[in-house]
Design an enzyme around this catalytic site. Structure first.
Site, short mmCIF file in Angstrom:
data_model
loop_
_atom_site.label_atom_id
_atom_site.label_comp_id
_atom_site.label_asym_id
_atom_site.label_seq_id
_atom_site.Cartn_x
_atom_site.Cartn_y
_atom_site.Cartn_z
N SER A 69 0.95 -1.50 -0.14
CA SER A 69 0.47 0.04 -0.15
C SER A 69 1.14 1.29 0.07
O SER A 69 0.65 2.16 0.61
CB SER A 69 -0.86 -0.25 1.05
OG SER A 69 -1.70 -1.42 1.49
N ASP A 70 2.03 1.77 -0.76
CA ASP A 70 2.12 3.10 -1.07
C ASP A 70 3.45 3.08 0.19
O ASP A 70 3.62 4.04 -0.40
CB ASP A 70 1.34 4.47 -1.38
CG ASP A 70 0.90 4.22 -3.10
OD1 ASP A 70 1.60 3.44 -3.51
OD2 ASP A 70 0.09 5.04 -2.67
#
Lengths: 607, 352
Positions: A222-223
């Site tokens: 997630s980034d």
């Protein structure tokens, strides 16, 4: 004359007349403008649907230059280009002489714009300078912008302006309220023509990192990003944070004024000897002194807020109030520079600049030039990270899942191009719309192949923990990354107990006031939904603004404890049997305010 | 656990805040709803409002829905026979003058109004100009005749300009065929049973139910107030549940029906339909503080002061305001016997 064929002319939105042959009229106006007989800032547009001519001369219109095409020929001739190169003429000359004109949004509706010169047809009226001019400046600075989803490119432009870099070279002389200077800025390997034209490499704001598209034990989900510790130690993303504090000796009516000095212990709000220990004799801190939060930077005394009757009487020392400037909560650093100056109003002013090094840490934000931002989740030891056959350990591990859903293929192209440029030892061009994607790719693939790398950037990698090769090849390239100025160390805040507001006795709000996190209406609703009534009471009362008031058992009014008579007393009926009741202070304020409007609220209590 | 029904396990506990949970269960998906939903094949979804606007309309208890729709099922032969179904449709489907008349021309000196016929619309509804003339002359008590151009001439007794104008407007509003406010009706065929039924774009179910051949037991409209007027509050409550469920289902939002039942019950338990909001449920709370905390603070406080109201502190909002435990969930139970009473009872037992 057929009255239905009137076409009204609007000048800046107001009707000024009409014509019967609108197109002829519009063309005449344009011809006059191109001759330079009327201002080039006038735009005229004819709409046959609305049957109106709009002439706009007012401010605030977005206008864009185009090459004029007449009779299927553009007017920028080779002779003119030669003159341009020799600097005999300039851009404005071309605008004045009807080679280039600016169109606004309305006039663009009448134009037929060819994007390339060989696309000019009989109908064409204008020609774009370049394919890339359909993007703005900031989008053109990023390479391969035409391969990205436009939403991502817009984000990219936003992130680039948040990047730390060398925003000015005289940062040592400047006292910006907050500024960041990157330690080792690099010019990007993958550059664009607009980037070079603007000479942005003189103010570079990023570094070329070796990026592998690989997961790493879930640390880049997630980034999130994984940074190489060795790379960080070598200076990746390392920057200096400057913050300026300033204060001045204000003058007050009545001849009083502030004074820079170490406050005397008798001053109102004296912070204790220790707080002023770092100040020099004049009350100002010295350069190169390390400071932590709470330290006084500028010692200052001010006249008291409220004038008292016997001020200065009886030879008493003049009463003062401590108004020193302290380092804000949670900050630290070293005093970089101190300046003493005077404003035009002849008030003495002090500016103090504090510097501190910001080494990338967990929670800091980085972004590439393709709208791919991420937060550092782990600074991994290089020996534990995957390495390539040639022994290269990537600087940064980007999760491969962040590419397909966002359609930022420009990022992949930049990595290949950057890698090719890095091995070839030269800059590569990534200007948008110059070649097709395949042409570019085969070009860089050829370069990589020449130097013995895989054509498409894939590498066999080995697990740093076990030394075994991974089953799959991993895409490794070189991308230009920006460190963005959002850093945890400037945002982190904690509180267990602390200040409360004066009016409501509830905890303060916001980082600057050491505030608590709000337990809002929706959170309240959630607890009601659980039926957790005691937890709700704890949040709303016990941990917030609990007070105990005395309520008269007889009349229900609020009473008080009389210290002289040593008894509780109700001011309304004189009753001495009162009951202590726990209520929220906010409710007490509400009752007080209701009372101030001549309404008497009464509380009935059941025992 | 002896012979209990399995469903007994799913009975909510005492003190469970079902209202709050229902509100959250409908409110959270509501934030995800798109204002304009996708439409699928079929006429119902193209004419009816759907999505968030429809939910708001239902929950606010608007008197008239933006798009009322009535489902008319048929009895006897008409179920299978499209011609017979058409006869019933003609009886119901509302045709107004302004659909069969193109425009009106007033002749003030003569006291005449000329109605220009829209022949196509007339024949589509099986009407002739003379029929139309007959109907309006009967209904409005005027003399209307058909001229050679198939237009209708209305002769009025008055020559007053104002009266002629009002009459002309009145004529155009007149219903020439079908039931007023029943809306335009169309025949549909049920895909499963092959049965014919009608869909009308109105909600005058009071008059539709009187038409012969209409299945009275299955008459349904999405107009909650019309259902209440004809079938009573229980039917209205069921309509609310059904409409909420249908609207949410269209958007593929799964909200448990029981939440919708709680909401519908709250809106209808008093016997009339109340919306959720200032003029409905929230405005009729007992507590002064709860009302003041919601909307129009000053108004509620002033009224409370003027009529010396007492807040009994039985609700949620007012108890949070003063900082008491809320009477819900774990706060809904109290100690029934005092400690002293227990001790007394113990002493008594020993004495025995």
């Amino acid at each position: 004359m057929d009255s239905t064929k009137k076409t009204f002319i609007y000048l800046n939105g107001k009707v000024i007349g009409f014509v019967t042959e609108p197109e002829k009229f519009v063309n005449e106006v344009r011809a006059t403008r191109r001759k330079g007989q009327i201002s080039g800032e006038i735009n005229i547009a004819y709409s046959d649907k609305l049957n109106s001519i709009n002439i706009n001369t007012d401010r605030g219109r977005l206008r864009k230059p185009y090459l004029i095409v007449e009779n299927s020929k553009q007017k920028l001739t080779p002779e003119l280009i030669e003159k341009l190169i020799k600097k005999e003429i300039n851009f404005n000359y071309l605008v004045r002489n009807g080679v280039i004109e600016y169109l606004d949004a309305e006039e663009e509706e009448n134009a037929m714009v060819a994007i390339k010169e060989d696309e000019i047809t009989e109908k064409t009226t204008h020609l774009e300078f370049d394919m890339a001019s359909i993007f703005g400046l900031s989008a053109n600075v990023a390479p391969f912008a035409e391969h990205n989803a436009i939403a991502r490119q817009a984000m990219s432009a936003n992130y680039m302006k948040q990047a730390e870099g060398l925003y000015v070279t005289n940062f040592n002389q400047r006292f910006d309220s907050r500024s960041f200077i990157l330690f080792y800025p690099q010019a990007p390997i993958v550059t664009t023509v607009p980037y070079e034209t603007l000479d942005l490499k003189k103010h570079a704001s990023g570094q070329n990192l070796v990026v592998a598209l690989s997961t790493y034990y879930g640390y880049n989900m997630s980034d999130a990003l994984v940074l190489n510790k060795a790379a960080v130690d070598r200076g990746v993303g390392r920057s200096m944070f400057y913050k300026s504090y300033s204060d001045e000796e204000r003058r007050y009516p009545g001849g009083q004024r502030d004074r820079f000095k170490i406050p005397s212990p008798s001053s109102e709000g004296y912070m204790g000897e220790h707080a002023y220990s770092k100040l020099s004799e004049d009350g100002i801190i010295e350069p190169e002194v390390p400071v932590v939060d709470g330290d006084v930077l500028i010692g200052k005394v001010a006249p008291p807020r409220f004038l008292e009757e016997n001020i200065g009487a009886g030879g008493l020392e003049e009463r003062t109030r401590d108004d020193s400037a302290t380092l804000k909560a949670g900050e630290n650093g070293v005093i970089d520079s101190v300046i003493f100056t005077e404003t035009p109003g002849a008030t003495r002013t002090v500016k103090v600049r504090v510097r501190s090094i910001r080494v990338p840490e967990r929670g800091d934000k980085f972004a590439s030039r393709h709208g791919q931002k991420g937060v550092v989740a782990l600074i991994a030891n290089p020996e534990d990270m995957p390495f390539t056959a040639s022994g290269i350990v990537p600087d940064l591990l980007l999760n491969p899942h962040s590419i397909p859903t966002r359609l930022t293929f420009g990022h992949l192209l930049e990595e290949i191009a950057g890698k090719a440029g890095a091995v070839a030892g030269r800059k590569v061009d990534g200007t948008s719309f110059t070649k097709t994607g395949n042409e570019k790719l085969s070009n860089y693939a050829e370069m990589l192949k020449q130097y013995g790398f895989d054509k498409y950037g894939d590498e066999i990698m080995y697990d740093g923990m076990t030394g075994r090769p991974f089953k799959a090849t991993i895409f490794v390239g070189v991308a230009y990354y920006n460190r963005l100025y959002h850093m945890v160390s400037n945002k982190i805040q904690v509180r267990s107990r602390g200040k409360v507001q004066i009016l409501t006795h509830q905890p303060t709000e916001g980082k600057a006031r050491q505030g608590a996190l709000k337990f809002g209406e929706m959170e309240r609703d959630a607890l009601i939904g659980y039926g957790a009534s005691l937890l709700l009471k704890e949040r709303m009362l016990d941990q917030s603004d609990k007070t105990t008031v005395l309520i008269c058992k007889q009349c229900g009014a609020m009473g008080y404890y009389d210290y002289i008579k040593k008894t509780n007393i109700c001011p309304l009926c004189g009753n001495t049997s009162l009951m202590p009741v726990e209520i929220s202070y906010a409710f007490k304020v509400l009752l007080d305010e209701i009372k101030s409007m001549h309404i008497m609220p009464k509380i009935k209590i059941n025992e | 656990m002896d012979k209990k029904d399995k469903s007994d396990k799913y009975i909510v506990n005492y003190g469970e805040p079902v209202g709050m949970i229902a509100a959250q269960s409908l409110g959270e998906p509501g934030t995800q709803m798109i204002l304009r939903a996708f439409h699928f094949a079929g006429i119902e979804s193209t004419i009816a409002t759907s999505g968030l606007p429809r939910i708001v309309e239902l929950v606010d208890a608007r008197k008239k829905p933006a798009t009322p729709i009535t489902y008319v099922y048929l009895t006897g032969d008409a179920k299978k026979n499209i011609e017979k179904a058409e006869v019933i449709m003609k009886k119901i489907s509302e045709v107004k003058m302004n659909t069969v008349i193109k425009r009106t021309l007033e002749n003030f000196p003569k006291g005449m109004i000329k109605l220009i016929s829209e022949e196509q619309a007339m024949s589509a509804n099986n009407l002739t100009p003379s029929q139309v003339a007959q109907k309006i002359s009967k209904k409005l008590n005027i003399s209307a005749v058909v001229d050679k151009d198939k237009n209708i001439l209305v002769k009025l007794k008055t020559k007053n300009v104002e009266e002629i104008r009002t009459m002309s407007v009145k004529i155009m509003r007149e219903v020439v065929q079908g039931i007023p406010d029943a809306g335009k009706a169309i025949i549909q065929q049920d895909a499963k049973t092959g049965e014919f039924y009608l869909i009308a774009a109105g909600s005058n179910i009071k008059d539709i139910i009187e038409v012969d051949g209409v299945d009275r037991s299955r008459l349904y409209t999405n107009d909650v107030f019309a259902m209440n007027g004809l079938f009573g509050i229980e039917a209205a409550r069921n309509t609310l549940v059904n409409e909420l469920r249908k609207t949410l289902k269209e958007q593929k939002i799964g909200v448990d029906t029981r939440h919708l039942m709680v909401i519908s019950d709250a809106m209808t338990y008093s016997g009339t339909i109340k919306g959720i909001g200032r003029h409905g449920l929230s405005g009729q709370k007992n507590s002064v503080f709860a009302k003041a905390a919601y909307e129009e603070t000053v108004k509620h406080l002033v009224n409370a002061a003027a009529f010396s109201e007492i807040d009994n502190m039985r609700g949620v909002t007012e108890n949070i305001l003063v900082g008491k435990q809320i009477p819900l969930g774990t706060g809904s139970v109290r100690l029934a016997i005092k400690k002293e009473d227990m001790q007394k009872a113990a002493v008594k037992k020993k004495q025995k």
